[in-house]
Design a protein around this motif. Structure first.
Motif, short mmCIF file in Angstrom:
data_model
loop_
_atom_site.label_atom_id
_atom_site.label_comp_id
_atom_site.label_asym_id
_atom_site.label_seq_id
_atom_site.Cartn_x
_atom_site.Cartn_y
_atom_site.Cartn_z
N THR A 136 -3.36 0.68 17.84
CA THR A 136 -3.84 0.48 16.17
C THR A 136 -2.60 0.24 15.47
O THR A 136 -2.66 -0.44 14.40
CB THR A 136 -4.47 1.77 15.76
N LYS A 137 -1.29 0.75 15.58
CA LYS A 137 -0.34 0.68 14.78
C LYS A 137 -0.59 0.71 13.25
O LYS A 137 -0.14 -0.07 12.64
CB LYS A 137 0.42 -0.66 14.97
N LEU A 138 -1.26 1.99 13.09
CA LEU A 138 -1.58 1.96 11.62
C LEU A 138 -0.49 2.10 10.78
O LEU A 138 -0.35 1.80 9.68
CB LEU A 138 -2.42 3.45 11.48
N ILE A 139 0.53 2.97 11.00
CA ILE A 139 1.68 3.17 10.21
C ILE A 139 2.80 2.68 11.32
O ILE A 139 3.21 3.35 12.30
CB ILE A 139 1.70 4.23 9.69
N GLN A 140 3.54 1.73 10.89
CA GLN A 140 4.53 1.09 11.75
C GLN A 140 5.95 1.84 11.40
O GLN A 140 6.73 1.68 10.90
CB GLN A 140 5.01 -0.27 11.36
N LEU A 141 5.97 2.96 12.20
CA LEU A 141 7.18 3.93 12.11
C LEU A 141 7.46 4.41 13.44
O LEU A 141 6.68 4.84 14.26
CB LEU A 141 6.92 4.95 11.24
N ILE A 166 -6.39 3.48 3.36
CA ILE A 166 -4.98 3.41 4.26
C ILE A 166 -5.32 2.60 5.42
O ILE A 166 -4.57 1.69 6.06
CB ILE A 166 -4.64 4.82 4.76
N LEU A 167 -6.35 2.68 6.08
CA LEU A 167 -6.86 1.84 7.51
C LEU A 167 -6.84 0.42 6.93
O LEU A 167 -6.38 -0.46 7.73
CB LEU A 167 -8.23 2.16 7.88
N LEU A 168 -7.52 0.03 6.00
CA LEU A 168 -7.48 -1.42 5.61
C LEU A 168 -6.20 -2.04 5.17
O LEU A 168 -5.86 -3.13 5.25
CB LEU A 168 -8.67 -1.56 4.48
N LEU A 169 -5.40 -1.05 4.50
CA LEU A 169 -4.07 -1.76 4.20
C LEU A 169 -3.23 -2.05 5.33
O LEU A 169 -2.59 -3.02 5.57
CB LEU A 169 -3.53 -0.75 3.18
N MET A 174 -5.14 -5.76 4.68
CA MET A 174 -6.00 -6.51 3.48
C MET A 174 -4.81 -6.11 2.13
O MET A 174 -4.29 -5.29 2.17
CB MET A 174 -7.03 -5.83 3.38
N SER A 175 -5.18 -7.16 1.56
CA SER A 175 -4.73 -7.13 0.07
C SER A 175 -5.49 -5.90 -0.65
O SER A 175 -6.66 -5.57 -0.43
CB SER A 175 -4.92 -8.35 -0.82
N TYR A 176 -4.95 -5.66 -2.08
CA TYR A 176 -5.69 -4.71 -3.00
C TYR A 176 -6.85 -5.21 -3.52
O TYR A 176 -7.88 -4.37 -3.56
CB TYR A 176 -4.71 -4.19 -3.97
N LYS A 189 -7.04 -2.26 -9.64
CA LYS A 189 -6.33 -1.25 -9.89
C LYS A 189 -7.01 0.12 -9.27
O LYS A 189 -5.98 1.06 -8.86
CB LYS A 189 -5.96 -0.84 -11.41
N SER A 190 -8.13 0.48 -9.17
CA SER A 190 -8.69 1.48 -8.45
C SER A 190 -8.41 1.67 -7.03
O SER A 190 -8.03 2.75 -6.51
CB SER A 190 -10.23 1.44 -8.62
N ALA A 191 -8.13 0.48 -6.39
CA ALA A 191 -8.01 0.36 -4.75
C ALA A 191 -6.33 0.97 -4.83
O ALA A 191 -5.96 1.69 -3.98
CB ALA A 191 -8.08 -0.95 -4.13
N ARG A 192 -5.74 0.33 -5.61
CA ARG A 192 -4.15 0.62 -5.66
C ARG A 192 -4.17 2.21 -5.90
O ARG A 192 -3.34 2.68 -5.42
CB ARG A 192 -3.43 -0.23 -6.71
N LYS A 193 -4.81 2.67 -7.02
CA LYS A 193 -4.38 4.25 -7.22
C LYS A 193 -4.85 4.89 -6.08
O LYS A 193 -4.33 6.04 -6.04
CB LYS A 193 -5.25 4.33 -8.50
#
Length: 215
Positions: A136-141, A166-169, A174-176, A189-193
């Motif tokens: 999945t490489k959800l967070i590349q750390l 978080i999954l979609l991003l 995906m973009s906001y 802005k609701s997605a960003r928040k």
């Protein structure tokens, strides 16, 4: 001609058709691909299905772990799209459109299965568990196992909407704007928040685990 030979020939035809569809559409804007499909272009339909079906399944299985439900919902969506060709509205992000449609279809089906209960997306907290893995490489750390487990634990303490965002991003890239569409927010802005708050929560949860409540 034997059945085995016929099956091999059919598979070869499918692979050729898929290769042709990819070659024809891989560099085209999504709005053009969708328009071609809506006009009845079978190669465009094939490209959309082949390119997005796997990601749709991965997204759907995060909403419910019932594989059969997810598979049925994906099939229902593409049956509906094929039937409605020529009547569909313009789409700029095919992935966002398909993910939003899948989420709605899964929730509808789960509500039907459990018709004696009133359910909504926030009722499926336990079934929407994100597992960090190489695939999945959800967070590349690149961090040690202990910190990976801390992040996984923190993710699963978020709200359903936060985990979806978080999954979609990170997984789907995906973009906001696309995330707002999938989650059906009226403003980007609701997605960003939502994502900013999710990341703050992850940080807070991890710090509390590592250092305790009194840092």
């Amino acid at each position: 001609m034997t059945n085995s030979t016929k099956n091999q020939n059919n598979q070869t035809v499918i692979l050729i058709e898929h290769a042709e569809a990819v070659k024809q559409y891989e560099k085209k804007p999504e709005i053009e691909i969708w328009a071609a499909f809506n006009r009845g272009d079978e190669k465009a339909f094939n490209y959309i299905y082949r390119f997005h079906a796997t990601a749709m399944f991965e997204f759907g299985i995060q909403i419910t772990n019932d594989i059969g439900v997810v598979q049925d919902c994906i099939q229902n969506i593409f049956i509906y799209l094929r039937r409605k060709r020529g009547e569909l509205k313009e789409v700029h992000s095919i992935k966002a459109y398909l993910f939003k449609s899948l989420q709605r279809e899964i929730i509808r089906k789960l509500k039907k299965i459990k018709s004696n209960e009133s359910k909504n997306i926030d009722s499926f907290e336990d079934s929407f568990q994100i597992e960090l893995s190489h695939e999945t490489k959800l967070i590349q750390l690149e961090i040690e196992t202990e910190k990976t487990l801390l992040i996984e634990d923190a993710l699963n303490k978020l709200t359903t909407r936060q985990r979806q965002a978080i999954l979609l991003l990170y997984k789907e890239g995906m973009s906001y704007k696309e995330i707002a569409e999938v989650l059906e927010f009226s403003e980007v802005k609701s997605a960003r928040k939502l994502i900013y708050r999710a990341l703050d929560s992850i940080k807070s949860i991890i710090e509390t685990k590592m250092f305790g409540s009194n840092k």
